[in-house]
Design a protein around this motif. Structure first.
Motif, mmCIF file in Angstrom:
data_model
loop_
_atom_site.group_PDB
_atom_site.id
_atom_site.type_symbol
_atom_site.label_atom_id
_atom_site.label_comp_id
_atom_site.label_asym_id
_atom_site.label_seq_id
_atom_site.Cartn_x
_atom_site.Cartn_y
_atom_site.Cartn_z
ATOM 1 N N VAL A 1 0.868 -1.177 0.000
ATOM 2 C CA VAL A 1 0.000 0.000 0.000
ATOM 3 C C VAL A 1 0.905 1.227 0.000
ATOM 4 O O VAL A 1 1.689 1.433 0.937
ATOM 5 C CB VAL A 1 -0.940 0.021 1.216
ATOM 6 N N ILE A 2 0.795 2.017 -1.053
ATOM 7 C CA ILE A 2 1.631 3.200 -1.231
ATOM 8 C C ILE A 2 0.754 4.435 -1.068
ATOM 9 O O ILE A 2 -0.150 4.686 -1.868
ATOM 10 C CB ILE A 2 2.300 3.212 -2.622
ATOM 11 N N ILE A 3 0.994 5.208 -0.006
ATOM 12 C CA ILE A 3 0.213 6.414 0.272
ATOM 13 C C ILE A 3 1.032 7.630 -0.144
ATOM 14 O O ILE A 3 2.063 7.932 0.466
ATOM 15 C CB ILE A 3 -0.165 6.509 1.765
ATOM 16 N N ASN A 4 0.606 8.292 -1.201
ATOM 17 C CA ASN A 4 1.281 9.503 -1.683
ATOM 18 C C ASN A 4 2.787 9.307 -1.784
ATOM 19 O O ASN A 4 3.577 10.078 -1.236
ATOM 20 C CB ASN A 4 0.941 10.694 -0.773
ATOM 21 N N GLY A 5 3.171 8.240 -2.482
ATOM 22 C CA GLY A 5 4.583 7.933 -2.663
ATOM 23 C C GLY A 5 5.085 8.364 -4.030
ATOM 24 O O GLY A 5 4.316 8.711 -4.932
ATOM 25 N N SER A 6 6.412 8.336 -4.202
ATOM 26 C CA SER A 6 7.067 8.734 -5.440
ATOM 27 C C SER A 6 7.566 7.505 -6.189
ATOM 28 O O SER A 6 7.901 6.480 -5.577
ATOM 29 C CB SER A 6 8.240 9.663 -5.134
ATOM 30 N N ILE A 7 7.649 7.620 -7.526
ATOM 31 C CA ILE A 7 8.208 6.522 -8.334
ATOM 32 C C ILE A 7 9.697 6.725 -8.590
ATOM 33 O O ILE A 7 10.322 5.938 -9.294
ATOM 34 C CB ILE A 7 7.476 6.373 -9.675
ATOM 35 N N SER A 8 10.268 7.787 -8.033
ATOM 36 C CA SER A 8 11.701 8.025 -8.166
ATOM 37 C C SER A 8 12.295 8.232 -6.781
ATOM 38 O O SER A 8 11.591 8.544 -5.817
ATOM 39 C CB SER A 8 11.970 9.248 -9.052
ATOM 40 N N SER A 9 13.595 8.045 -6.683
ATOM 41 C CA SER A 9 14.278 8.264 -5.416
ATOM 42 C C SER A 9 14.383 9.761 -5.155
ATOM 43 O O SER A 9 14.788 10.529 -6.037
ATOM 44 C CB SER A 9 15.676 7.635 -5.456
ATOM 45 N N VAL A 10 14.015 10.187 -3.960
ATOM 46 C CA VAL A 10 13.999 11.606 -3.611
ATOM 47 C C VAL A 10 14.897 11.832 -2.397
ATOM 48 O O VAL A 10 14.762 11.153 -1.380
ATOM 49 C CB VAL A 10 12.571 12.100 -3.304
#
Length: 462
Positions: free
Chosen positions: A293-302
């Protein structure tokens, strides 16, 4: 009118009642003094169900009895967090014809919120300090909520008619808290009270660092074995997240899989913000993540580089010139990150297309931390383009970045450790609160479906 009727009856042989008897029959009445209406003292009582204490994510029934018919009152709720900050909310109401008030049926007439909002006194709370977020750090103690019923519609000047104190706990009865110091892993494991084994979940938070346990402890009360996992700035872990090695997270997964109270050959991961990005990376590189479950996550490393064995995911670039200012002078960083689909920033992309994990993306469409909906849609496209199952994406309008367990108030703005100052997070209080209630149910149903497990009900009394 009442006085003249009583005078007539008092002279009659039929009058056998005392003045007090008539007062009890007629109830309190407004008195006109100097052009202002005041109310005779009532025997108001404030009732809460469950009484005394409940879990934070559990609805609370609030009602008042013993008021005058149609009496105007203000209800106020307040709590202090562990650092002494005051959070409070108030709303104006009017009793019904019987002198009763039930927040499940009576709409608020204004204040911190309006309309039919039975839990508004909690989710509408605001801090007395600027840029302050309500966070529970010690889950072994409750938040103590004080509720008051005040006369009239002026929350600061009304006479107190009734008061109640209620404890909002973060561990359901019998939930076990087990500190984990195994190899490099720094975590806390929460286990349900009944005999196991249970579905296992790793819980990850964002860039604040340290170890937050409140979501894991609440979720354990629903029948899951949940490990709240720290990954930097905590108990011997790296001080920064400039470089993170996924082998650390793999070690935590293996610990959970070996635990006798955890069932199955895979575990779930639950992550928000930076924790959502890391959950996506775990699902992409580790084969033991069954559901995420991904809540407001990014698809790139930040904000740092990710390593796993001989592979590296570089951090996405940022352009400070795209940081905007609100009319209040706060930073809006929603456009600050570069598009990871363009140019050299493609090296920051997490290879989600490799994953065989089943995903649920929970998205706040007014997230001002970054473009969460764009990231979720792009992850879905990449998975499907590689023949993988289409993930479930649930989008919530007018919902900001911090989608928390139910009844946490909206954090409008707070300090961002990467930005180095206060930023806005987006969202409107009511839709954000409704999204949190739905998201909490959605993620539980998702994990039960894909990890196995029975629905558990938190006891109504602790």
């Amino acid at each position: 009118m009442v006085a003249s009727s009583l005078a007539v009856l008092r002279g009659s042989r039929l009058c056998q009642w005392s003045w007090k008897s008539w007062a009890r029959l007629l109830g309190p009445s407004p008195l006109i003094r100097g052009g202002q209406t005041t109310w005779a003292r009532t025997n108001a009582t404030l009732s809460l169900e469950p009484a005394g204490r409940s879990c934070w994510d559990e609805p609370l029934s609030i009602s008042v009895r013993g008021l005058a018919p149609e009496q105007p009152v203000t209800l106020r709720a307040a709590l202090h967090d562990e650092k002494g900050a005051l959070f409070s909310a108030h709303a104006r109401y009017r009793a019904d014809a019987h002198g009763e008030l039930d927040l499940a049926r009576a709409p608020a007439l204004g204040g911190s919120f309006a309309g039919l909002e039975p839990m508004g006194l909690l989710w509408a709370m605001e801090p007395d300090r600027p840029f302050w977020r309500l966070v529970k750090r010690d889950v072994q103690t409750p938040f103590v909520v004080e509720l008051e019923v005040l006369e009239g519609h002026e929350p600061e000047g009304g006479r107190q008619l009734a008061k109640a104190v209620h404890e909002r706990h973060f561990m359901a009865p019998g939930v076990r808290r087990v500190p984990v110091r195994e190899g490099r892993v720094r975590a806390t494991l929460f286990l349900p009270p009944e005999p196991g084994p249970y579905p296992g979940i790793i819980d990850l938070f964002g860039v604040g660092g340290g170890l937050l346990e409140y979501r894991a402890s609440l979720l354990a009360g629903k029948g899951f074995a949940v490990m709240a996992l720290a990954y930097y700035n905590y108990d011997g872990l790296p001080k920064t997240m400039d470089i993170l090695h996924l082998e650390y997270f793999e070690e935590a997964v293996n610990y959970l899989l070996r635990h006798p109270q955890v069932k199955g050959s895979g575990v779930g991961v639950l992550g928000i913000s930076k924790g959502g990005e890391l959950g996506l990376a775990m699902a992409s590189f580790l084969k033991t993540i069954t559901a995420a479950v991904i809540i407001n996550g990014s698809i790139s490393s930040v904000g740092g580089t990710l390593h796993y064995k001989d592979e590296t995911v570089l951090p996405v670039g940022m352009n400070k010139n795209r940081v905007k200012r609100t009319k209040d002078g706060l930073k809006d960083v929603v456009d600050a990150l570069n598009n990871p689909l363009e140019g050299p920033d493609r090296k920051s992309l997490i290879p989600v297309e490799r994953s065989d994990t089943t995903f649920l993306f929970l998205v706040g469409q007014d997230d001002h931390n970054w473009r969460s909906e764009f990231y979720a849609r792009e992850a879905s496209k990449r998975l499907q383009a590689h023949g993988k199952e289409k993930p479930q994406v649930i989008c919530y309008p007018d919902t900001g970045h911090y989608i928390e367990p139910p009844y946490f108030p909206l954090c409008k703005a707070s300090l961002h450790s990467l930005v180095g100052g206060p930023v806005i997070w987006g969202g409107q209080p009511r839709p954000h609160a409704m999204a949190q209630v739905d998201a909490w149910q959605q993620l539980q149903m998702f994990f039960r479906k894909h990890l196995g497990g029975e629905e558990r009900t938190v006891p109504s009394k602790l």
